[in-house]
Design an enzyme around this catalytic site. Structure first.
Site, PDB file in Angstrom:
ATOM      1  N   CYS A   1       0.677  -1.226   0.169  1.00  0.00           N
ATOM      2  CA  CYS A   1       0.037   0.071  -0.006  1.00  0.00           C
ATOM      3  C   CYS A   1       0.856   1.345  -0.139  1.00  0.00           C
ATOM      4  O   CYS A   1       1.475   1.559  -0.970  1.00  0.00           O
ATOM      5  CB  CYS A   1      -0.842  -0.132   1.129  1.00  0.00           C
ATOM      6  SG  CYS A   1      -2.143   1.061   0.949  1.00  0.00           S
TER       7      CYS A   1
ATOM      8  N   HIS B   1      -3.366  -5.162   0.517  1.00  0.00           N
ATOM      9  CA  HIS B   1      -2.795  -5.697   1.755  1.00  0.00           C
ATOM     10  C   HIS B   1      -3.018  -7.246   1.832  1.00  0.00           C
ATOM     11  O   HIS B   1      -3.809  -7.652   2.625  1.00  0.00           O
ATOM     12  CB  HIS B   1      -3.945  -4.871   2.774  1.00  0.00           C
ATOM     13  CG  HIS B   1      -3.883  -3.302   3.087  1.00  0.00           C
ATOM     14  ND1 HIS B   1      -2.778  -2.869   3.768  1.00  0.00           N
ATOM     15  CD2 HIS B   1      -3.995  -2.500   2.343  1.00  0.00           C
ATOM     16  CE1 HIS B   1      -2.794  -1.844   3.674  1.00  0.00           C
ATOM     17  NE2 HIS B   1      -3.544  -1.302   3.050  1.00  0.00           N
TER      18      HIS B   1
ATOM     19  N   GLU C   1      -1.335  -8.930   3.997  1.00  0.00           N
ATOM     20  CA  GLU C   1      -1.388  -9.177   5.491  1.00  0.00           C
ATOM     21  C   GLU C   1      -2.625  -9.494   6.024  1.00  0.00           C
ATOM     22  O   GLU C   1      -2.686  -9.964   7.278  1.00  0.00           O
ATOM     23  CB  GLU C   1      -0.447  -8.131   6.132  1.00  0.00           C
ATOM     24  CG  GLU C   1      -1.210  -6.969   6.885  1.00  0.00           C
ATOM     25  CD  GLU C   1      -1.286  -5.912   5.637  1.00  0.00           C
ATOM     26  OE1 GLU C   1      -2.026  -4.818   5.784  1.00  0.00           O
ATOM     27  OE2 GLU C   1      -0.995  -5.997   4.329  1.00  0.00           O
TER      28      GLU C   1
END
Length: 230
Positions: A99, A202, A204
């Site tokens: 990001c 994202h 994660e």
């Protein structure tokens, strides 16, 4: 021996067990080291890989623009990450940008961003839900034979999204390797480096389905494997 991964944050959160970035690095075989504005010493000393994380906007002074009214700047974070990214690139340290991280990678190469997708980009998808902080979701198209394709096996994949800025002019040495349907750049890489990959989404937080978890696993494992050979 597990590689040490430097992870950038806006402040010193230590090893917060609820942090998605820290959890991903630990889960897939790395040792997280928190990097934050004001940290002392040689930040890259002893680090095997650099994870540039999400966060507030980069000051557009770094790409010769005035701030858009929606731009939310953190100058301390810029002062940490931009020189850190440049040094890591020069050392050919494995770098993974997420990001804001992909944006730092691009600006570190002297290039620019769209400061506000809804007002500066033609017919955009919804890349950020404005009424709350939840992610939105959309497909991206991954270029065949790219590093991202080789790692994940994906050519079209659904990813999460929570950003109002994106890459505009691409930095020297980078190749665009994924885009959303509206043309927003979703991934860049530099195949001349050991591992230099940035994604606008994202990974994660991609834990909702088995497919998302597999995409997440492959990305972090590839990054940590590259860092293991430092």
């Amino acid at each position: 021996m597990k590689p040490i991964i430097g992870i950038t944050f806006s402040d010193n959160i230590q090893n917060d067990p609820s942090n998605n970035y820290i959890n991903a690095i630990e889960e897939f075989g790395g040792i997280p080291r928190t990097l934050y504005p004001g940290i002392s010493g040689d930040i890259l000393d002893g680090i095997d890989g650099l994870l540039l994380t999400g966060g507030p906007d980069i000051d557009p002074i770094h790409y010769d623009e005035e701030p858009h009214e929606t731009t939310d700047i953190n100058t301390d974070r810029d002062a940490l990450e931009l020189p850190l990214c440049k040094r890591a690139m020069k050392k050919d340290l494995p770098v993974f940008g997420i990001c804001r991280g992909i944006q730092i990678m691009n600006v570190a190469k002297g290039s620019s961003l769209y400061q506000n997708i809804p007002s500066q980009f033609t017919d955009p998808l919804t890349h950020k839900i404005t009424v709350n902080t939840s992610d939105t979701w959309h497909d991206i198209k991954v270029q065949p034979d790219s590093l991202l394709n080789e790692i994940t096996g994906d050519t079209i994949v659904e990813v999460n999204s929570r950003h109002h800025q994106s890459l505009k002019v691409i930095g020297e040495g980078f190749t665009v390797t994924a885009q959303s349907e509206d043309g927003i750049i979703e991934a860049i890489e530099d195949r001349s480096k050991r591992f230099m990959l940035g994604v606008q989404y994202h990974p994660e937080r991609m834990t909702k389905t088995p497919e998302f978890r597999e995409h997440r696993r492959k990305l972090f494992e590839a990054f940590i494997t590259a860092a293991s050979s430092s």
